[in-house]
Design a protein around this motif. Structure first.
Motif, PDB file in Angstrom:
ATOM      1  N   ASP A 151      61.008  83.545  25.043  1.00 16.73           N
ATOM      2  CA  ASP A 151      59.806  81.770  25.205  1.00 16.73           C
ATOM      3  C   ASP A 151      60.655  80.962  25.683  1.00 16.73           C
ATOM      4  OD1 ASP A 151      60.394  79.082  24.094  1.00 16.73           O
ATOM      5  OD2 ASP A 151      60.918  80.259  21.389  1.00 16.73           O
ATOM      6  N   HIS A 154      63.307  78.412  25.830  1.00 15.88           N
ATOM      7  CA  HIS A 154      64.304  78.780  25.413  1.00 15.88           C
ATOM      8  C   HIS A 154      65.042  79.225  27.390  1.00 15.88           C
ATOM      9  CE1 HIS A 154      65.295  79.001  20.903  1.00 15.88           C
ATOM     10  NE2 HIS A 154      64.430  78.339  21.219  1.00 15.88           N
ATOM     11  N   GLU A 167      70.513  82.261  19.246  1.00 14.86           N
ATOM     12  CA  GLU A 167      69.691  83.453  18.951  1.00 14.86           C
ATOM     13  C   GLU A 167      70.709  84.791  18.095  1.00 14.86           C
ATOM     14  OE1 GLU A 167      67.008  81.711  22.713  1.00 14.86           O
ATOM     15  OE2 GLU A 167      67.839  84.092  22.939  1.00 14.86           O
ATOM     16  N   ARG A 179      61.537  82.106  19.809  1.00 16.56           N
ATOM     17  CA  ARG A 179      62.951  81.868  20.188  1.00 16.56           C
ATOM     18  C   ARG A 179      63.789  83.081  20.910  1.00 16.56           C
ATOM     19  NH1 ARG A 179      66.123  80.420  14.613  1.00 16.56           N
ATOM     20  NH2 ARG A 179      64.210  82.174  13.698  1.00 16.56           N
TER      21      ARG A 179
END
Length: 215
Positions: A151, A154, A167, A179
């Motif tokens: 992601d 992130h 996470e 994520r």
């Protein structure tokens, strides 16, 4: 924009056509490549004005949120047209504004993710087996990550450690449709490219455009 572009999802081939069309229509528009995605797709960038200390607008960070890519192409086209013709945009004289301000637009930071969300795992190139495994029985249209299951939202260095803890607490420990921020900040070519641009231009502001539900 050329006919039909805003009436369909922004697949990569259409984005390439859009970049060529904008360059032909608006010679004042600076068009350059930010780099390539994990699967080798070009990340298009567009500049208006003196790019030092520009504001940076970034869309298409999450694959399924491809509407933000269309939004930024439309904004870019409107700004370039009004700069060229002198017509106002929302009561602003764009030529005058751009004499004192500048803008860099990256409509789609994650072209692989958009293609996966539109066409499934096969669009991930050499990462297709990984994406197919990660998607499983889920709908690929919900894919947010890049082709390596990271992601990008992130993967930047700001707060990466804290996000990593969140996470893991959520059971996300490796590549995933969403994520997973990667093992280290800027591990992905897409985030590396954007970070390098920011280091080179020292932007005044940076805005990432996202979409959720009907927003």
């Amino acid at each position: 924009m050329f006919q039909g572009f805003y009436q369909a999802p922004p697949e990569f081939a259409a984005q390439q056509q859009a970049a060529a069309w904008l360059g032909a229509q608006y010679p004042q528009l600076q068009i350059f490549s930010l780099g390539e995605s994990a699967a080798g797709r070009r990340i298009h960038a567009f500049g208006l004005g003196d790019l030092r200390e520009a504001a940076v607008f970034v869309g298409g960070v999450h694959g399924m949120e491809w509407i933000t890519t269309l939004l930024l192409y439309r904004l870019l086209e409107d700004l370039a047209r009004c700069q060229q013709t002198g017509e106002p945009l929302a009561e602003w004289e764009i030529g005058g504004v751009l004499r004192h301000r500048s803008l860099v637009v990256i409509p789609c930071l994650n072209p692989d993710g958009v293609e996966i969300a539109l066409y499934g795992a096969a669009a991930a190139g050499c990462y297709a087996p990984l994406v197919e495994k990660l998607v499983g029985q889920a709908a690929p249209c919900r894919w947010q990550a890049n082709a390596r299951g990271v992601d990008l939202n992130h993967n930047f260095d700001a707060g990466h450690g804290k996000l990593r803890q969140m996470e893991i607490a959520a059971g996300i420990t490796g590549p995933a449709p969403t994520r997973y921020g990667g093992e280290s900040p800027h591990s992905e070519p897409e985030t590396q490219a954007l970070a390098a641009l920011c280091m080179a231009l020292h932007p005044r502001q940076a805005y990432a455009f996202h979409a959720q539900g009907e927003e």
